[in-house]
Motif scaffolding. Structure first.
Motif, PDB file in Angstrom:
ATOM      1  N   VAL A 185      28.589  83.004  76.590  1.00 32.40           N
ATOM      2  CA  VAL A 185      29.196  84.330  76.733  1.00 32.40           C
ATOM      3  C   VAL A 185      28.479  85.184  77.781  1.00 32.40           C
ATOM      4  CG1 VAL A 185      29.786  86.490  75.556  1.00 32.40           C
ATOM      5  CG2 VAL A 185      30.225  84.289  74.440  1.00 32.40           C
ATOM      6  N   ASP A 196      34.803  79.572  78.380  1.00 30.15           N
ATOM      7  CA  ASP A 196      35.116  80.838  77.713  1.00 30.15           C
ATOM      8  C   ASP A 196      35.660  80.674  76.300  1.00 30.15           C
ATOM      9  OD1 ASP A 196      37.519  79.653  78.345  1.00 30.15           O
ATOM     10  OD2 ASP A 196      38.424  81.453  79.230  1.00 30.15           O
ATOM     11  N   TYR A 224      33.933  82.915  73.659  1.00 33.27           N
ATOM     12  CA  TYR A 224      34.364  84.275  73.969  1.00 33.27           C
ATOM     13  C   TYR A 224      35.754  84.543  73.404  1.00 33.27           C
ATOM     14  CZ  TYR A 224      36.673  87.806  76.882  1.00 33.27           C
ATOM     15  OH  TYR A 224      37.425  88.870  77.317  1.00 33.27           O
TER      16      TYR A 224
END
Length: 478
Positions: free
Chosen positions: A412, A431, A434
């Motif tokens: 992150v 990602d 995230y």
């Protein structure tokens, strides 16, 4: 003899390392280009030697090629450079090529070729797939050559995350890191093979020649915005150009005080706190499951994770939805902060799609793992991270991460902005964690908060590791 070039202290350390891989630099002005160009010359006395120096694009090679004209032609007056083929040919027949790999598919341009020495300039501009592919091209062109890889870089770039994990956080600077792999022989026996690597840090403070020629260069770096200054002047790998979450702090000394840090030591979660499970599905890419606890002030704590990733960055382990669900159920049955709790699952709405049969959500429900479907709004979700990462004047954020959640900590903070959509995350980066946390935060939104930053100070040369008594070598005109 006329001495053409002499390495400075940190350059000499880098050039004396015996490891298969070595990364040099981590800040601007550390003499990286010269160290790489001259290292490529080490074996040009061997007729069949082949070296390769890579940048991401050919235009980025221009400065390196210009500098090679100064160094190589003075050291080897009979050496010739071919502009079309981007190759130096030395008197005994050795060659040093300059190459590029603008797209991952460009690696096929090197298929079937062999190079005794491979160098990457600005390694963080390359993906792990591009870098690791060149292991297969790193083999001897003939007898008597040394086969190895060298790289230089500053923090930042699409490869920042994997480079940081492989060289920076894996061990302290100048500490060899050994990887062990098992290989099955044709006879069916398992043999253990090893490769080692090392990070040699350098900053402008290690380049006295540059400081003598341009005393104002430090002032130039000091005028940069805080994040860029910390990255390029001091080699801070938690700061880099393009970083999305510039608020992020991981201060080991504050894990117990929880002040001005997002990473903290684990603790027992009170029974009255709510617990959420975020989920982002992946198969060839990693899947991500993160558990978040929410206290009575609305502050969230990332307390556990399940990340379906191989040892290769951003590569999934190809678990089926049912297999993932069983792993989730087992962790929630055994984890001290999860067992016996009522947990609300929130997932990407895409898992409820059933275009070719059962949806992912349906398959996981058969294993008694259930989800609500989150708000997938990307920009509002990103802003919730910003609001929660912001520190108040006392140094307390609205989001903490247990230091056991290593994949959150690894991925992150290293996320970068998309060059074509400058307000959003680069979706080509890793990602997944995230995304799964974003669904939970969007279910618990908070109002905007200003970030009260603590004053940041660094020593004059924080990467200085003390005196190193290692031999140097020079290049002479021939």
């Amino acid at each position: 003899m006329n001495v053409i070039w002499t390495p400075q202290k940190k350059q000499a350390i880098f050039q004396s390392r015996p490891e298969y891989e070595a990364l040099y630099g981590g800040a601007a002005g550390g003499g990286k280009s010269d160290a790489l160009l001259t290292e490529a010359l080490r074996q040009v006395h061997i007729p069949h030697y082949r070296g390769l120096i890579l940048r991401k694009t050919y235009p980025q090679l221009s400065e390196l090629i210009d500098r090679s004209r100064e160094l190589y032609k003075r050291a080897f007056p009979k050496a010739k450079y071919n502009e079309t083929k981007h190759v130096w040919t030395f008197p005994k027949g050795a060659k040093i090529y300059f190459g590029a790999m603008q797209h991952t598919s460009d690696r096929i341009n090197y298929q079937g070729k062999r190079y005794d020495f491979i160098a990457f300039d600005e390694l963080t501009h390359f993906s792990w797939d591009e870098y690791s592919y060149m292991f297969s091209r790193n083999r001897p062109s003939g007898s008597g050559t040394r086969v190895y890889i060298r790289s230089t870089t500053n923090p930042g770039g699409i490869g920042h995350g994997w480079v940081k994990e492989r060289f920076i956080t894996a061990a302290p600077p100048l500490t060899p890191i050994t990887s062990k792999m098992e290989v099955a022989t044709p006879e069916g026996k398992l043999e253990t093979v090893t490769r080692d690597r090392i990070f040699v840090p350098s900053t402008v403070f290690d380049n006295q020649k540059l400081l003598d020629n341009d005393p104002g260069y430090i002032a130039n770096l000091s005028m940069l915005p805080e994040k860029e200054k910390r990255a390029l002047l001091y080699g801070d790998w938690d700061s880099f150009t393009g970083q999305v979450f510039t608020e992020w702090k991981n201060d080991v000394s504050a894990y117990d005080t929880r002040l001005f840090t997002h990473v903290i030591s684990p603790f027992e979660i009170p029974k009255t706190w709510r617990v959420y499970r975020g989920f982002d599905f992946g198969y060839s890419k990693p899947y991500a499951v993160e558990w978040l606890a929410c206290d009575h002030d609305g502050r969230v704590y990332v307390i556990a994770e399940l990340y379906g990733c191989t040892e290769t960055p951003d590569t999934g382990i190809k678990d089926t939805p049912a297999e993932i669900a069983r792993k989730i159920r087992e962790l929630e049955r055994t984890h001290p902060n999860l067992k016996g709790r009522k947990i609300r699952g929130i997932a990407d709405p895409a898992i409820q799609k059933s275009e070719t049969g059962e949806s992912i959500a349906d398959m996981m429900a058969k294993e008694s793992v259930f989800f609500d479907f989150g708000d997938n709004a990307r920009l509002p979700g990103k802003m919730q991270f910003h609001y929660r990462f912001a520190f108040d004047k006392e140094g307390i954020p609205m989001m903490y991460v247990f230091n056991t959640c290593r994949h959150f900590i690894r991925t992150v903070p290293n996320l970068m902005y998309d060059e074509s959509n400058v307000e959003d995350i680069n979706t080509k980066s890793e990602d997944h964690i995230y995304d799964c946390v974003r669904y939970v935060l969007m279910a618990n939104p908070i109002s905007p908060r200003q970030n009260a930053l603590r004053n940041f100070s660094l020593t004059e040369n924080p990467l200085d590791t003390g005196e190193e008594k290692l031999g140097k070598y020079n290049f002479y005109s021939i």
